[in-house]
Design a protein around this motif. Structure first.
Motif, PDB file in Angstrom:
ATOM      1  N   ALA A 191       0.843  -1.198   0.000  1.00  0.00           N
ATOM      2  CA  ALA A 191       0.000   0.000   0.000  1.00  0.00           C
ATOM      3  C   ALA A 191       0.879   1.248   0.000  1.00  0.00           C
ATOM      4  N   CYS A 192       1.942   1.230   0.831  1.00  0.00           N
ATOM      5  CA  CYS A 192       2.842   2.384   0.896  1.00  0.00           C
ATOM      6  C   CYS A 192       3.529   2.610  -0.442  1.00  0.00           C
ATOM      7  N   VAL A 193       3.992   1.506  -1.046  1.00  0.00           N
ATOM      8  CA  VAL A 193       4.723   1.624  -2.303  1.00  0.00           C
ATOM      9  C   VAL A 193       3.812   2.160  -3.400  1.00  0.00           C
ATOM     10  N   ILE A 194       2.590   1.614  -3.471  1.00  0.00           N
ATOM     11  CA  ILE A 194       1.635   2.113  -4.467  1.00  0.00           C
ATOM     12  C   ILE A 194       1.360   3.591  -4.202  1.00  0.00           C
ATOM     13  N   GLY A 195       1.336   3.965  -2.928  1.00  0.00           N
ATOM     14  CA  GLY A 195       1.058   5.352  -2.568  1.00  0.00           C
ATOM     15  C   GLY A 195       2.231   6.288  -2.785  1.00  0.00           C
ATOM     16  N   GLY A 196       3.331   5.762  -3.332  1.00  0.00           N
ATOM     17  CA  GLY A 196       4.437   6.636  -3.681  1.00  0.00           C
ATOM     18  C   GLY A 196       5.402   6.926  -2.552  1.00  0.00           C
ATOM     19  N   ILE A 197       5.356   6.134  -1.462  1.00  0.00           N
ATOM     20  CA  ILE A 197       6.354   6.313  -0.415  1.00  0.00           C
ATOM     21  C   ILE A 197       7.653   5.685  -0.926  1.00  0.00           C
ATOM     22  N   ALA A 198       8.712   6.470  -1.011  1.00  0.00           N
ATOM     23  CA  ALA A 198       9.971   5.955  -1.551  1.00  0.00           C
ATOM     24  C   ALA A 198      10.577   4.966  -0.566  1.00  0.00           C
ATOM     25  N   ILE A 199      10.891   3.758  -1.055  1.00  0.00           N
ATOM     26  CA  ILE A 199      11.391   2.711  -0.161  1.00  0.00           C
ATOM     27  C   ILE A 199      12.773   3.081   0.366  1.00  0.00           C
ATOM     28  N   ALA A 200      13.480   3.968  -0.304  1.00  0.00           N
ATOM     29  CA  ALA A 200      14.795   4.409   0.171  1.00  0.00           C
ATOM     30  C   ALA A 200      14.668   5.512   1.213  1.00  0.00           C
ATOM     31  N   GLY A 201      13.443   5.881   1.560  1.00  0.00           N
ATOM     32  CA  GLY A 201      13.229   6.848   2.630  1.00  0.00           C
ATOM     33  C   GLY A 201      13.118   8.277   2.151  1.00  0.00           C
ATOM     34  N   GLY A 202      12.564   9.115   3.036  1.00  0.00           N
ATOM     35  CA  GLY A 202      12.611  10.545   2.822  1.00  0.00           C
ATOM     36  C   GLY A 202      11.524  11.179   1.991  1.00  0.00           C
ATOM     37  N   ALA A 203      10.772  10.371   1.226  1.00  0.00           N
ATOM     38  CA  ALA A 203       9.741  10.980   0.375  1.00  0.00           C
ATOM     39  C   ALA A 203       8.438  10.202   0.477  1.00  0.00           C
ATOM     40  N   GLY A 204       7.340  10.941   0.541  1.00  0.00           N
ATOM     41  CA  GLY A 204       6.024  10.324   0.621  1.00  0.00           C
ATOM     42  C   GLY A 204       5.093  11.168   1.471  1.00  0.00           C
TER      43      GLY A 204
END
Lengths: 329, 323
Positions: free
Chosen positions: B247-260
């Motif tokens: 859900a987070c990834v689809i929502g555009g939360i960057a897995i490398a941190g810092g953005a979302g």
């Protein structure tokens, strides 16, 4: 996976853990021997060769994949889709079997499916530059989803008896075929990672991919090959597991990915990439196998075993760090 | 900032298109009452995605949230059986969830163990502990008091309490992220840990706080889950941690941190929730669900990656990011 977790600015090469890692294999060997002795004391049935041989099924399939996964993690990537690759590969074999394919063709299709899945992961990661942890969470659902679409709540059963050899056969009287495959894979991956320039490039990428790229290493191509290898090993594991169970269900090998990663991390491979050895993975596989087998002899339920494995995972990593912290203080 | 906004706009558009496609054949699906039901169904995923977002922002990952949920849900059911009043149960599960999150956070902060390893371990430990508490027994609907079961379903101004809790959590986390120093710290730590240290932000402490937040939300969701489905056992929400990350990834939360953003995480969860709820309505067998959500994840990250790609080759920027 570029998880940054230290309190200070990360300096992988001189971290206290990396010094402890040098004796990691020694530590694992001691743990393995200790558990072996404990098992012998705990149950008179432990040393029975047939028992020991069957016990190897506890870890051989996962450990085969762990070798390829170790290289992938050394390179700073991860593949969470391996359990699902097993499921898809098993489904393809099941469908081929239902269509009347012979055993050699089944094996070929199983391995081919594994390689194809690995190529798909590798393409997305290496060609399009996507983070592998997310790509493989996606393909984990995708590959297993295809198995569910094909099978629903049904199953493929009735594999030919010649196919049973891979998962149920013995080579030298009491040595299982799977254990032989495990040993051969250990040897090949050990040489590949520690004795070839390919292996050195894998370490270089894991330590600093940007630096590796600028020193002329074809980073993307190596990443792609590593995903192919993980796919291939998952295909081999799928042949073994399907043959051993004699059936394919879409839920086959669920949760494998986490156990494979656990073996790799327990084996001293840094999840941040750049360090680790195949010897450590082999020893970790034995430790896991011995722990689960010993607890099984003591009638400890599977879920309690998983608590112990989880605690072992954290403890083995935490203790050297605690040790170095107290020495510095 | 401009493309961040447009990414959420595109996700919103995708949700509208998805709803439109479903509505073209099954108009009943977009009736307000049904949309409210879909939102309520998705509430657990939203709650967990909010916590996971904070964790991912700080460059960590929490694979133990579903096990935490199951643990707290079981404790809630046991407390209910022992006659503890509901407000006390609610406080207890939030506290327990936060403590389980704090264990993760401490191991990451104090010992510097990578979060994926820590939470892989605690995931099996937390779930195993449920088994030790109960011996593998189930707690079924008839063993729960009706007040315990009814609370999340109680309708208030047209929406069940469960949906209201999700809305309140969204509002609180949004405030935390945009209006507090801690929220800024999450972004700073994930965006550039070195700079964060020079700015006087403790990386480990921020990561610890993120884990506690994720744990507290998981604990609360544990009660809601058990009360709504009226059953508690070892394996509830098995594998749910990956849905949450998805859900987070689809929502555009960057897995490398810092953005979302909070809006992104919520819409990512809704996107998955709508797919899950629509499949049976549209007449596709639920066996398709995994393949479809897997494809959705892959499409979403491919899209995020193309919109985030740095134009040209800025060597220093790359070197700084690759920590």
């Amino acid at each position: 996976m570029t998880a940054l977790t230290g309190r200070q600015i990360p300096d992988r090469l001189s971290s206290p853990a990396s010094r402890a890692l040098k004796s990691w294999e020694a530590l694992l060997l001691i743990v393995a021997i200790a558990i072996f002795i404990l098992n012998t004391l705990a149950s008179p049935y432990f040393l029975d060769p047939w028992n020991l041989s069957d016990a190897s099924y506890n870890f051989t399939e996962k450990a085969m994949i762990a070798f390829a996964m170790a290289m992938l993690i050394v390179a700073g990537e991860i593949d969470l889709s391996v359990g699902s690759i097993i499921a898809l590969s098993s489904t393809v074999m099941g469908a081929a079997m239902a269509a009347g394919a012979s055993t050699p063709l089944l094996v070929l299709l199983g391995l081919g499916t594994g390689v194809a899945c690995g190529a798909f992961n590798g393409l997305l990661v290496a060609r399009f530059g996507l983070p592998s942890i997310v790509v493989t969470i996606g393909t984990m659902s995708l590959f297993r989803g295809i198995s569910y679409i094909a099978l629903g709540d049904g199953a493929f059963t009735g594999y030919p008896s010649s196919f049973a050899w891979f998962g149920q056969g013995y080579v030298f009287w009491v040595i299982t075929v799977e254990l032989v495959i495990f040993a051969i894979a250990a040897l090949i991956f050990g040489i590949l990672l520690h004795r070839t320039s390919f292996g050195r490039m894998v370490y270089a990428i894991g330590n600093n991919a940007t630096a590796a790229r600028f020193s002329g290493i074809r980073v993307d191509r190596i990443r792609f090959i590593l995903f192919l290898l993980t796919g291939l090993m998952s295909g081999i594991a799928s042949v073994c597991l399907t043959s051993r169970l004699g059936s394919t269900r879409p839920s086959i090998a669920s949760g494998f990915e986490l156990e494979v990663v656990t073996i790799v991390v327990l084996g001293g491979v840094s999840i941040l990439g750049g360090s680790g050895s195949i010897a450590g993975v082999v020893l970790a596989a034995f430790v896991m196998g011995l722990v689960t087998f010993g607890l099984g002899l003591l009638n400890v339920p599977g879920i309690v075993m998983s608590i112990i494995v989880g605690a072992l995972l954290i403890a083995v990593i935490a203790i050297p760090r605690l040790w170095s912290m107290t020495r510095r203080a | 900032m401009r493309y961040l906004k447009s990414r959420e706009a595109i996700l919103a558009l995708a949700i509208v298109v998805l709803l439109g496609v479903i509505a073209s054949r099954f108009p009943g699906f977009v009736r307000p009452s049904n949309l409210a039901r879909v939102f309520t169904d998705t509430a657990p995923l939203i709650l967990l995605a909010l916590g996971q977002m904070a964790v991912i922002l700080t460059k960590c990952i929490d694979l133990s949230v579903a096990a935490n949920l199951a643990f707290c849900g079981m404790v809630a059911a046991l407390m209910n059986g022992a006659g503890v009043p509901l407000p006390l149960i609610l406080l207890a599960v939030i506290g327990l969830g936060a403590s389980l999150g704090a264990i993760n956070g401490l191991l990451v902060w104090r010992l510097g163990i990578p979060s994926i390893v820590v939470t892989l371990g605690t995931m099996t430990i937390y779930r195993g502990t449920i088994f030790l508490m109960t011996g593998g027994a189930w707690i079924n609907a008839h063993q729960m008091t009706s007040g315990f079961k009814a609370f999340p379903r109680h309708v208030l101004a047209g929406l069940p309490i469960m949906a209201w809790i999700a809305i309140a959590a969204i509002a609180l986390v949004a405030l935390l992220m945009t209006r507090t120093a801690l929220g800024r710290a999450f972004y700073a730590v994930g965006g550039n840990p070195h700079a964060a240290i020079y700015a006087g932000i403790s990386v480990g402490r921020s990561q610890f706080a993120a884990f506690v937040l994720a744990g507290a939300l998981a604990g609360l969701t544990g009660y809601l889950w058990v009360a709504r489905y009226a059953v508690a056992y070892v394996d509830i929400a098995g594998g749910f941690e990956l849905d949450v990350v998805a859900a987070c990834v689809i929502g555009g939360i960057a897995i490398a941190g810092g953005a979302g953003t909070v809006a992104g995480a919520v819409m990512g969860a809704l996107f998955l929730g709508i797919i899950k709820n629509a499949l049976p309505v549209v007449g596709i067998s639920p066996f398709w669900q995994m393949a479809i959500s897997g494809s959705a994840i892959l499409i979403a990250i491919a899209f995020n990656a193309t919109s985030q790609r740095i134009p040209g080759r800025i060597i220093l920027k790359q070197a700084g990011h690759r920590t």
